[in-house]
Scaffold this motif. Structure first.
Motif, PDB file in Angstrom:
ATOM      1  N   HIS A  66       0.839  -1.086   0.069  1.00 39.76           N
ATOM      2  CA  HIS A  66      -0.308  -0.084   0.094  1.00 39.76           C
ATOM      3  C   HIS A  66       1.105   1.410   0.038  1.00 39.76           C
ATOM      4  O   HIS A  66       1.519   1.774   0.963  1.00 39.76           O
ATOM      5  CB  HIS A  66      -0.991   0.024   1.316  1.00 39.76           C
ATOM      6  N   HIS A  68       1.225   5.518  -2.116  1.00 35.42           N
ATOM      7  CA  HIS A  68       0.427   6.411  -2.890  1.00 35.42           C
ATOM      8  C   HIS A  68       1.798   7.119  -3.802  1.00 35.42           C
ATOM      9  O   HIS A  68       2.395   8.057  -3.231  1.00 35.42           O
ATOM     10  CB  HIS A  68      -0.124   7.413  -2.181  1.00 35.42           C
ATOM     11  N   HIS A 221      -9.095   1.913   1.509  1.00 32.10           N
ATOM     12  CA  HIS A 221      -8.993   2.178   2.950  1.00 32.10           C
ATOM     13  C   HIS A 221     -10.076   1.834   3.802  1.00 32.10           C
ATOM     14  O   HIS A 221     -11.172   1.947   3.462  1.00 32.10           O
ATOM     15  CB  HIS A 221      -8.461   3.776   3.228  1.00 32.10           C
ATOM     16  N   HIS A 261      -4.752  -0.072   6.572  1.00 31.13           N
ATOM     17  CA  HIS A 261      -4.921   0.165   7.841  1.00 31.13           C
ATOM     18  C   HIS A 261      -5.728  -0.712   8.919  1.00 31.13           C
ATOM     19  O   HIS A 261      -5.053  -1.286   9.812  1.00 31.13           O
ATOM     20  CB  HIS A 261      -5.433   1.698   7.930  1.00 31.13           C
ATOM     21  N   ASP A 312       2.682   3.180   2.742  1.00 30.25           N
ATOM     22  CA  ASP A 312       1.695   4.409   2.975  1.00 30.25           C
ATOM     23  C   ASP A 312       2.478   5.779   2.605  1.00 30.25           C
ATOM     24  O   ASP A 312       1.863   6.509   3.243  1.00 30.25           O
ATOM     25  CB  ASP A 312       0.842   4.366   4.243  1.00 30.25           C
TER      26      ASP A 312
HETATM   27 ZN    ZN Z   1      -3.166   5.056   1.691  1.00 31.96          ZN
END
Ligand code: ZN
Length: 423
Positions: A66, A68, A221, A261, A312
């Motif tokens: 995960h 971005h 998420h 998460h 993340d």
């Molecule tokens: Zn994220």
């Protein structure tokens, strides 16, 4: 080159319990996969090309489940905020910049180079809403030789005008990209609603339909922050749990699913995660930086949930997965101090999550058992470490090493070109 062997100190985790160690052994690669590990090469390999790496460590490449890509330029920014204000103050304005192809090329180029330098051979990425930017990111990953799932982000409500898509256009763009990418061997599409609050019911339904139509995996998420969870209850009163919003629209376990998460789940929710085999992605840096909470990893493992690790970026500040491994262990120690029944994670457990555990999302990835993809890192440790055992040198690398210790990287048996880091 179709067949070769790397010789060195080979370490991996075929299970979470312990490291498999093969000192001064040969790792034989055939057609991009691991053929076997041998202390002495069998007769049938007598003509094999062998690259002797001395006592370098040979590890599986890291898997980041995960992160971005467009948030690479905001690492460290806004860390005094919590999730919802951080998104509106920092993340959304930064993601807007990816309208500009020149900016997207520059930033995605730096991001992809850094993934390679860090030894992250496989990753699952959020891009932005912008179709052209998504195409650029895929092109850069392919050119680098890295493997990834890339998600065009979808959001059509509760966001600034500049990131709010027309629902039907969002779905059309998503399907067009899938048609374009679906044959890829190493880089593939994944359905990516940003999260439920920025999605209308119509968008969630459309994305679920696309996921089923093309049998594509899903990422989003879940239960990161208490304010977010309260907001979900207001936005979707027809569902009595956050995950049910996704599940209602076939975005939760109908196809392989990652949920970043999962910090604040009840025991019933955790049991459901295990039942439908949705993988939570533990992002410990992010959860600390945005004061989201401590993910109960041991409680999830005890209930049979499979867990992967994520950097993340940019809520997480470290893209180098060994640091994420360390933080996952540290967070579990803090959690264990508050919940003595839930023992802290061990290094083999967290290492497994960042290799074979996360690698399962890609198939046979993240281990050196026969048939696994030959994703390999060659790690040189300082000569004064030679008196340490193989596992002690691995421990040193995970806790204190950096990218300069990685001398070679391979994805499916193919060496990744050396490249510049932007760290
Ligand atoms: Zn994220």
């Amino acid at each position: 080159m179709k067949e070769f062997a790397l010789k060195g100190d080979i370490v991996f985790t075929s299970s979470m319990e312990e490291f498999s160690v093969h000192s001064s052994a040969y790792l034989v690669v055939e057609h991009g996969t691991v053929a076997g590990i041998y202390d002495v090469l069998p007769e049938k390999y007598k003509d094999l090309v062998v690259y002797d790496k001395g006592n370098a460590l040979i590890l599986p490449g890291f898997v980041d489940l995960h992160t971005h890509a467009p948030q690479f330029n905001q690492i460290g920014c806004g860390m005094d905020d919590e999730l919802l204000s951080w998104l509106s103050e920092y993340t959304f304005p930064e993601e807007r910049r990816f309208e500009d192809p020149d900016y997207a090329r520059e930033l995605y180029g730096a991001f992809v180079d850094t993934l390679a330098v860090c030894g992250t051979t496989r990753s699952v990425l959020f891009a932005t809403i912008h179709k052209h930017g998504c195409e650029l990111l895929v092109e850069l990953l392919k050119n680098k030789g890295l493997s990834a799932y890339v998600g065009k982000v979808n959001m059509d409500t509760n966001a600034p005008d500049f990131l709010t898509e027309d629902t039907e256009q969002s779905l059309r763009d998503t399907e067009a990209l899938i048609e374009h990418w679906k044959g890829g061997a190493l880089v593939k599409p994944i359905i990516t609603p940003r999260f439920a609050p920025t999605s209308t019911r119509r968008l969630l339904k459309g994305l679920g339909d696309i996921a089923l139509k093309y049998r594509l995996p899903v990422q989003s998420h879940l239960s990161e922050n208490r304010g977010e969870i309260a907001w979900i209850a207001e936005l979707f009163p027809e569902h009595d749990a956050y995950y049910k919003v996704y599940e209602h629209y076939h975005l939760f376990g109908d196809t392989p699913t990652l949920m970043a998460h999962c910090v604040h789940l009840t025991d019933e929710e955790i049991a459901h995660l295990a039942k439908v085999d949705v993988m939570p992605v533990h992002c410990p840096d992010s959860n600390l930086n945005l004061t989201s909470g401590l993910m109960p990893a041991r409680r999830m493992l005890n209930q049979g949930v499979r867990i992967g690790l994520g950097s993340d970026v940019g809520a997480g500040h470290a893209i180098f997965m060994p640091q994420v491994i360390v933080r996952a262990i540290q967070v579990s120690k803090m959690y264990a101090m508050q919940h003595p029944k839930d023992k802290a994670l061990t290094l083999p457990e967290a290492f497994y999550m960042a290799t074979k555990g996360g690698g399962q999302f890609f198939g046979k990835v993240g281990s050196f058992e026969p048939g696994y993809a030959a994703d390999m890192l060659v790690i040189k440790t300082p000569s004064y470490k030679d008196r340490l055992s193989v596992v002690e040198r691995l421990q040193y690398f995970i806790y204190h090493g950096d990218t300069s210790d990685i001398s070679e990287r391979y994805v499916a048996g193919k060496r990744i070109d050396s490249c510049e880091a932007y760290l």
